[in-house]
Each structure stands twice: as structure tokens, then as C-alpha cells.
Design a protein around this motif. Structure first.
Motif, PDB file in Angstrom:
ATOM      1  N   ALA A 448       0.830  -1.207   0.000  1.00 49.39           N
ATOM      2  CA  ALA A 448       0.000   0.000   0.000  1.00 49.39           C
ATOM      3  C   ALA A 448       0.866   1.258   0.000  1.00 49.39           C
ATOM      4  CB  ALA A 448      -0.921  -0.003   1.219  1.00 49.39           C
ATOM      5  N   ARG A 449       1.942   1.231   0.748  1.00 49.14           N
ATOM      6  CA  ARG A 449       2.840   2.388   0.780  1.00 49.14           C
ATOM      7  C   ARG A 449       3.532   2.560  -0.579  1.00 49.14           C
ATOM      8  NH1 ARG A 449       5.773   2.723   6.683  1.00 49.14           N
ATOM      9  NH2 ARG A 449       6.046   4.876   5.971  1.00 49.14           N
ATOM     10  N   TYR A 450       3.899   1.442  -1.166  1.00 46.87           N
ATOM     11  CA  TYR A 450       4.530   1.467  -2.491  1.00 46.87           C
ATOM     12  C   TYR A 450       3.577   2.087  -3.508  1.00 46.87           C
ATOM     13  CZ  TYR A 450       6.579  -0.440  -6.826  1.00 46.87           C
ATOM     14  OH  TYR A 450       7.108  -0.599  -8.083  1.00 46.87           O
ATOM     15  N   SER A 459       7.896  13.533  -9.748  1.00 43.18           N
ATOM     16  CA  SER A 459       9.092  13.666 -10.594  1.00 43.18           C
ATOM     17  C   SER A 459       8.813  13.320 -12.042  1.00 43.18           C
ATOM     18  CB  SER A 459      10.220  12.778 -10.068  1.00 43.18           C
ATOM     19  OG  SER A 459       9.864  11.410 -10.192  1.00 43.18           O
ATOM     20  N   GLY A 460       7.713  12.589 -12.279  1.00 42.87           N
ATOM     21  CA  GLY A 460       7.412  12.168 -13.649  1.00 42.87           C
ATOM     22  C   GLY A 460       8.201  10.937 -14.070  1.00 42.87           C
ATOM     23  N   LYS A 461       8.983  10.377 -13.169  1.00 44.14           N
ATOM     24  CA  LYS A 461       9.805   9.208 -13.489  1.00 44.14           C
ATOM     25  C   LYS A 461       8.914   7.998 -13.741  1.00 44.14           C
ATOM     26  CE  LYS A 461      13.380   6.235 -11.445  1.00 44.14           C
ATOM     27  NZ  LYS A 461      14.233   6.001 -10.256  1.00 44.14           N
ATOM     28  N   VAL A 462       9.208   7.251 -14.796  1.00 42.82           N
ATOM     29  CA  VAL A 462       8.451   6.053 -15.142  1.00 42.82           C
ATOM     30  C   VAL A 462       9.417   4.876 -15.192  1.00 42.82           C
ATOM     31  CG1 VAL A 462       7.004   4.905 -16.844  1.00 42.82           C
ATOM     32  CG2 VAL A 462       6.760   7.372 -16.439  1.00 42.82           C
ATOM     33  N   VAL A 463       9.078   3.816 -14.486  1.00 46.50           N
ATOM     34  CA  VAL A 463       9.926   2.626 -14.442  1.00 46.50           C
ATOM     35  C   VAL A 463       9.109   1.439 -14.921  1.00 46.50           C
ATOM     36  CG1 VAL A 463      11.263   1.080 -12.984  1.00 46.50           C
ATOM     37  CG2 VAL A 463      11.301   3.545 -12.543  1.00 46.50           C
ATOM     38  N   GLU A 464       9.662   0.694 -15.867  1.00 53.78           N
ATOM     39  CA  GLU A 464       8.991  -0.509 -16.345  1.00 53.78           C
ATOM     40  C   GLU A 464       9.067  -1.588 -15.268  1.00 53.78           C
ATOM     41  OE1 GLU A 464       7.302  -1.224 -19.080  1.00 53.78           O
ATOM     42  OE2 GLU A 464       7.475   0.835 -19.844  1.00 53.78           O
ATOM     43  N   ARG A 468      12.706  -0.895  -8.194  1.00 52.66           N
ATOM     44  CA  ARG A 468      13.468  -1.443  -7.068  1.00 52.66           C
ATOM     45  C   ARG A 468      14.027  -0.359  -6.155  1.00 52.66           C
ATOM     46  NH1 ARG A 468      14.605  -6.948  -7.279  1.00 52.66           N
ATOM     47  NH2 ARG A 468      13.704  -7.932  -9.127  1.00 52.66           N
ATOM     48  N   GLU A 469      14.281   0.811  -6.730  1.00 53.90           N
ATOM     49  CA  GLU A 469      14.719   1.918  -5.876  1.00 53.90           C
ATOM     50  C   GLU A 469      13.613   2.306  -4.902  1.00 53.90           C
ATOM     51  OE1 GLU A 469      16.017   6.623  -6.192  1.00 53.90           O
ATOM     52  OE2 GLU A 469      16.060   5.357  -7.993  1.00 53.90           O
ATOM     53  N   VAL A 474      10.663   2.173   0.430  1.00 53.80           N
ATOM     54  CA  VAL A 474       9.494   1.741   1.203  1.00 53.80           C
ATOM     55  C   VAL A 474       9.927   0.841   2.358  1.00 53.80           C
ATOM     56  CG1 VAL A 474       7.395   0.347   1.131  1.00 53.80           C
ATOM     57  CG2 VAL A 474       7.855   2.004  -0.685  1.00 53.80           C
ATOM     58  N   ALA A 475      10.856  -0.068   2.082  1.00 52.64           N
ATOM     59  CA  ALA A 475      11.361  -0.943   3.147  1.00 52.64           C
ATOM     60  C   ALA A 475      12.032  -0.123   4.247  1.00 52.64           C
ATOM     61  CB  ALA A 475      12.339  -1.965   2.568  1.00 52.64           C
ATOM     62  N   THR A 476      12.762   0.908   3.851  1.00 48.24           N
ATOM     63  CA  THR A 476      13.409   1.775   4.830  1.00 48.24           C
ATOM     64  C   THR A 476      12.374   2.512   5.675  1.00 48.24           C
ATOM     65  OG1 THR A 476      15.284   2.108   3.339  1.00 48.24           O
ATOM     66  CG2 THR A 476      15.031   3.687   5.132  1.00 48.24           C
TER      67      THR A 476
END
Length: 678
Positions: A448-450, A459-464, A468-469, A474-476
Motif C-alpha cells: 500500500a505504501r509502495y 518527478s514524472g519518473k516512469v519505471v517498467e 526497485r529503488e 518503502v522498506a526503509t
């Protein structure tokens, strides 16, 4: 109990918003100390009925659980739970105040002097009377610079380069398939102190006799590092010798001095040192009381210093590391070439930079640069960090300063092999179901946090696929900032799993006793040890115990009972209290009831059995709860074992992530959940 309950809730509330301030850390540590002391008192209180005792212990467990949950929000609090964690004056004062509030009488503590160190800092200082007598007997104890080596003059080609980072990386990047070990001379004698040495031990002693004076002795556990250090001091005439050790092995070091150096006198510093022998040849002190003695230890005229379990100083910001480095600098200031030895079978716990404080203790580097001996060696390579071949040459230069690493398989063929055998167990019933549901809830919370982070990203960043970053972030967040105090986290979950496995692990140990004889049983938490002891008692199996709250005498009596009494079949050991400095070769089977947070801690435990003197193949039975976080933690521990293998043993194994296991476990849990939903 009301005093403890109020205090622990106050700490919990103050840590919930972020990292703990200094006064909160003090309160956290004092509560942990009082919980341990109160637990020990209740167990032997004759005025309590069994029902009353059980109720009080249950309430103490509640306080301990809150402490554990709080520590997951600020993981630096975990070090305050260690047995040898330093206790400040403020903590002692707060402890007396809390005891008084509870209507109890606080134990009196001896008065100490307030002194100032070379840096103008006030410290809790004492100077034992026997030390004063020695100082009066040697009023003109002068520095010894008889072996000064002139420094090289002229321009330094590498003067403008940042070198410490490349030096650390050289142990990751440049391996030649061989263990990291300096060239050692062949021994001229295999006998010392009337005892016959193994060849690898005699080689190091010969090197000290030939004039080498700095050693990172990183032999695998069980190869006799204590004996090598004492005999090297004898060969180098490095007396008086200062030995800094974990509290649990002080008595063992005194025994080893008597065994290997029968003509030398040792003294062990306890507390404020009222009974210390200032004229002794070997002075033994534990890390957590260095703050009281750092003043006189630095000017006592030591000609050698040994730091045992040197990975204890890997955190340079800790007080114990600072005290060790301060004393080492003072010794070097008074004697140009003292014998300096760092002993550890597990020098790398999490990261290559765990080397930093150890190298600084040995005088190879300072805060920012290599010192002149190492710098000269790097200059001689004719290379810079911009050239790939620099790394192998730099690694060799550091090794030649005194890294000594031997593996059992290479130098002690007569020590039988060892293996770690995983023993999967199923957690049945309501407890098992609740643990698995808690894991699923933790995964759902992170998912849910992810998702929320993705939705609100600006930022507009898109990751396929999976970002993982963002998984790492989220884990942190999850580790450091749980939403409410009632939520499960990775730390408390592993404790619950340990509790659930306790009976199964103890039952397996009991079965082993019938088939193979004596067994060593390791656990991390007190309640797991309690459950195991209860099962052994009910089945009429004789056992002894090593715990952190024992006196040195009681500890040794329990070790002797397990070693010598045929009716004592099992020794129940705390991973923290019994993981170093003891020999249990009478057994060849180890049960690891709970997983450690590091491969090093696991290895240290197994090597209480797998060491010189062992005659049987060793098996460590690692009890793992199937279909739980336990399995992931076991995989991560094995992954991180590659760090030391590559850096020190020349292995080509890949190095796992150097992040701590709690964070890595959360990342793995979140990744599994994201992959499962597609």
C-alpha cells in the motif's frame, strides 16, 4: 513494575517521531538493564508463588516487547541491548532514581574521580592504588624511541589522491584466489611455554620474533588466536601487555596467560580496579569499563596492545572504539614500535569499511589517509587509483603490513570437517497461522505504501515493471517509521518465530542427545532458552546454561559441568554471551534454535565446537520455520557470508548486499508480494 511500565511507554512515544535523543537513549538502556535484573531476581525470589512469578515475568516480557518494537524505529538503540554496552554516569544515576521510585534500596557504587583527557573531555576516571604504586616506583618512565624508522623525504606522487576508499575497494575488486595473508617465515622452533605449537601458530610467533609489530590476526575461529597473540608478545618482549576483550572472555584470557606464559603474571580489571595488580605483565580489561581506565592505561608504559574480537570496534563513533583508538595512539606516542594486534575470526560483518577502525588501531591509517608506512608502499607501486592494476598492488601492500588469515581446511587438516544442515519445521496451530497472517499483513502494508508513493510521485519518473529503488525506500520507511505501536515489524516477528520454534528445536536437541551424546544448544532470546530448559528438565536430561547475567565463576562452573560431567548432556547458550571465547569441543553437534542477524554471529557460535581439539566431524543443525520470514533470513545470511570469503579468502563468490538484514528481509518480502500480484 509500574515504574518500568510508565518509563517504557514514555520512551516509546518519544522514539515514534524519529531518532532517539540522548536522554531517551539513556532511559531506554536503563529500562533494559532493570528488566534483566528484575527477571533474574524474580526467578529466585522465594517469597513469590509460581502463579505470582509467572504473572510478573509475563509483565516483564511485555516491557521487553515494547523495547524491541521501539528499537526497530531507531536501530541504533539495538547496540544498547548488548551485554557489553557501555553504561554512562547519567544512566547509573537514572537507574538509582528509578529504583528509589519503586521503593527499593539502590546498591551503592564506589566513588570515582573526575578527570580530563588529552582532548579536554571530562570522563569517569579512576586510578587504582596498585597502579599509583607502580607509577611511584617508576617516576621517570620515559618514552622509548630506540627503534625509530626515518620517514621518506621528497615529493609524494599520491599526496592529492583520496586513497582510503580505493584501499577498501581493493579487497572487493582484486582477488587472486588466495587467502589474504602476509608472507610468514618458517618457524625455527615448534615449542613454546613447554607446549608444542601447530605450524601456523609458530609461523606468526616467528614473524614477531623477527621484528614484525602489527598484525590483523584474522584466522578462522578455532585456530588458537589467543595463544598466538600471547606468544607473539613473548617473542617481541612486549610487556607490560594490554589486552582489551569482551567481558565474557576476561577469565578465559587469564587462564590462557597461565597456560602459555607460566612465568608471566596477569591481572584482570573489574569495575574500578580495586584489586588490579599494577605490576602485572599482562593487564586484561573489558571494553565496557574502558571509560574509567582510559587515562592511566594510556601512560602505563605498555609495549604492546591486543584487541580481541576486534570487530567490536567497527563502529568508529562508539565510545568503546574511541577509547581503544585513544589508548593505541598514546601507546604509540610513548613507544615507537609497540606490538599491536587485532584478533577476530570475523573482521567483516556488514561492509568492507568494517576494516576502517581496525586499520586505524593498528596505525596503518588515520582519520583521512594512510600513515607513512602504507603511503610509502603505495608510492612504490608507481600507480594511481585511476589505473585498474592499482587495486591488486594496493591490496598486497595492506596485506604485507600484517594481515594474517588462515583457513582450517588449509592449516589444520586434523580438524574434522563441519557442515550446516538446515532443519525445516512447520509451525502448526494458531500460533503458526497468526505468524503467517502477520507476515501477509506486513507485506500488504508495504504494498500500500509502495502504491501510494507511485500515485503521488511528482518527478514524472516512469519505471517498467517493479521500481526497485522505490522498494528500497518503502522498506526503509517501514523499518524506521511504523504507523502504530501495535503493528508487527521484522524484529518482533523474528522473535515470535523464535518463540514458536523453541519447543521444536529443544525436542530435536533432546533426540540428538540420545543418538550422538552431548549437544550445544544456541538461542538468541531468554524466553527461548527458558522454554528449552523446561523441556530438558521435564525429560530428565541434565543440562547447564551460559547466560549474560552470570558471574564469571558461575559461567565457568557451567562450562566445566558440560565438559566433565557425563550426566550433563546439553549446554544451553545465549548467542550473545557464549558466541565468543569458550571451548566446547566435547560436543560435535550444535543446534541453532534461532537465526542470527549476521553470518559472523552464526559462525562464531559454531566455532565454539569446531576448533583445535575437536576429533569428530561437526554438524550445526539450523532450525528454520518453513513458509515464514525465517527462510528469507537464512538465505540472506548465507548471501552475506560471501563478503569475508571474497575479501579475505580469495573466493570468487559474489558479495551480497551490505545493507543490514532487517532492511534486506523487508525488501524481499515486498518484492515477493509485488511479483505475486503481477
Amino acid at each position: 513494575m509500574p515504574v518500568l511500565a510508565r518509563a517504557v511507554r514514555e520512551v516509546e512515544n518519544n522514539v515514534r517521531g524519529g531518532r532517539a535523543q540522548s536522554w531517551v537513549r539513556t532511559q531506554f538502556q536503563v529500562i533494559a538493564i532493570l528488566v534483566r535484573e528484575e527477571r533474574a531476581r524474580m526467578k529466585v525470589d522465594p517469597d513469590l508463588s509460581e502463579a505470582q512469578r509467572a504473572e510478573q515475568l509475563k509483565r516483564l516480557d511485555g516491557v521487553a516487547t515494547i523495547l524491541a518494537k521501539t528499537a526497530t524505529r531507531d536501530t541504533s538503540l539495538l547496540m544498547l541491548l548488548a551485554e557489553d554496552a557501555e553504561v554512562s554516569d547519567a544512566a547509573r544515576a537514572l537507574k538509582r532514581e528509578m529504583v528509589a521510585k519503586a521503593g527499593l534500596e539502590a546498591a551503592e557504587e564506589p566513588e570515582v574521580e573526575d578527570d580530563v583527557d588529552d582532548h579536554g573531555h571530562h570522563e569517569r576516571q579512576v586510578v587504582p592504588q596498585s597502579v599509583i604504586s607502580r607509577q611511584l616506583a617508576n617516576p621517570f618512565l620515559a618514552p622509548d624511541f630506540s627503534h625509530v624508522v626515518p620517514r621518506r623525504e621528497g615529493p609524494h606522487r599520491l599526496a592529492t589522491w583520496e586513497l582510503l576508499g580505493p584501499l577498501f575497494r581493493s579487497f572487493e575488486k582484486a582477488t587472486d584466489g588466495k587467502a589474504s595473508c602476509m608472507t610468514l617465515p618458517e618457524p625455527t622452533s615448534m615449542v613454546a611455554g613447554g607446549r608444542v605449537l601447530m605450524n601456523h601458530q609458530a609461523q606468526l610467533v616467528e614473524s614477531a620474533a623477527a621484528g614484525h609489530r602489527t598484525f590483523l590476526l584474522a584466522d578462522e575461529p578455532g585456530l588458537g588466536k589467543t595463544a598466538q597473540a600471547l606468544l607473539a608478545a613473548q617473542a617481541a618482549d612486549a610487556f607490560p601487555l594490554l589486552v582489551v576483550v569482551p567481558n565474557v572472555v576476561k577469565t578465559n584470557w587469564a587462564r590462557e596467560v597461565e597456560l602459555w606464559l607460566p612465568t608471566r603474571r596477569s591481572t584482570v580489571i573489574h569495575g574500578d580496579g580495586a584489586d588490579v595488580d599494577g605490576f602485572a605483565d599482562v593487564v586484561i580489561v573489558n571494553y565496557d569499563i574502558l571509560d574509567r581506565h582510559v587515562g592511566w592505561l594510556g601512560v602505563h608504559g605498555f609495549r604492546g596492545m591486543v584487541v580481541d574480537e576486534a570487530h567490536f570496534i567497527k563502529n568508529k563513533s562508539s565510545q568503546r572504539s574511541q577509547h581503544v583508538l585513544q589508548i593505541a595512539d598514546r601507546i604509540r606516542a610513548r613507544s615507537h614500535q609497540p606490538l599491536m594486534m587485532a584478533l577476530t575470526g570475523t573482521p567483516l560483518i556488514n561492509d568492507i569499511e568494517d576494516f576502517r577502525a581496525i586499520w586505524q588501531f593498528l596505525g596503518w591509517i588515520d582519520d583521512k589517509r594512510p600513515t607513512h608506512t602504507l603511503m610509502d608502499a603505495l608510492e612504490d607501486t608507481g600507480l594511481t587509483p585511476a589505473e585498474p592494476s592499482f587495486y591488486s598492488s594496493a591490496r598486497r601492500a595492506v596485506i604485507d603490513l600484517g594481515i594474517v588469515r588462515r583457513r582450517k581446511v588449509d592449516v589444520a587438516a586434523d580438524i574434522p570437517a563441519r557442515r550446516v544442515a538446515d532443519l525445516p519445521v512447520e509451525l502448526d496451530g494458531e500460533l503458526g497461522r497468526s505468524i503467517r497472517e502477520a507476515e501477509r499483513e506486513l507485506a500488504r502494508r508495504m504494498v500500500a505504501r509502495y502504491d501510494k508513493a507511485l500515485e503521488t510521485r511528482i518527478s514524472g519518473k516512469v519505471v517498467e515493471g517493479i521500481d526497485r529503488e522505490l522498494v528500497h525506500r518503502v522498506a526503509t520507511w517501514e523499518r524506521e517509521d511504523s504507523d502504530t505501536a501495535s503493528e508487527e515489524n521484522v524484529f518482533t516477528m523474528m522473535r515470535r518465530i523464535g518463540q514458536a520454534k523453541a519447543g521444536l528445536a529443544a525436542d530435536y536437541a533432546a533426540q540428538l542427545v540420545r543418538n550422538v551424546g552431548k549437544v550445544v544448544f544456541f538461542a538468541k532470546h531468554v524466553d527461548v532458552m527458558d522454554e528449552a530448559e523446561k523441556l530438558f528438565a521435564n525429560r530428565g536430561i541434565g543440562y547447564s546454561v551460559i547466560r549474560g547475567d552470570q558471574t564469571a565463576k558461575a559461567r565457568q562452573e557451567n562450562i566445566d559441568a558440560f565438559t566433565n560431567d557425563p550426566d550433563v548432556s546439553i549446554i544451553v547458550c545465549s548467542l550473545m554471551a557464549a558466541g565468543v571465547g569458550i571451548n566446547l569441543q566435547v560436543s560435535s553437534n550444535v543446534v541453532l534454535a534461532e537465526l542470527s542477524w549476521t553470518d559472523a554471529e552464526q559462525t562464531q557460535a559454531i566455532d565454539r565446537v569446531h576448533r583445535i581439539g575437536q576429533e569428530e566431524p561437526v554438524t550445526a543443525w539450523r532450525v528454520i520455520a518453513s513458509q515464514t520470514l525465517d527462510t528469507k533470513i537464512a538465505e540472506l545470511i548465507d548471501d552475506k557470508a560471501g563478503l569475508a570469503a571474497r575479501a579475505l579468502d580469495g573466493s570468487d563468490a559474489e558479495i551480497g548486499s551490505s545493507t543490514d538484514l532487517q532492511l534486506a528481509a523487508l525488501e524481499a518480502l515486498l518484492l515477493d508480494a509485488l511479483e505475486a500480484r503481477g
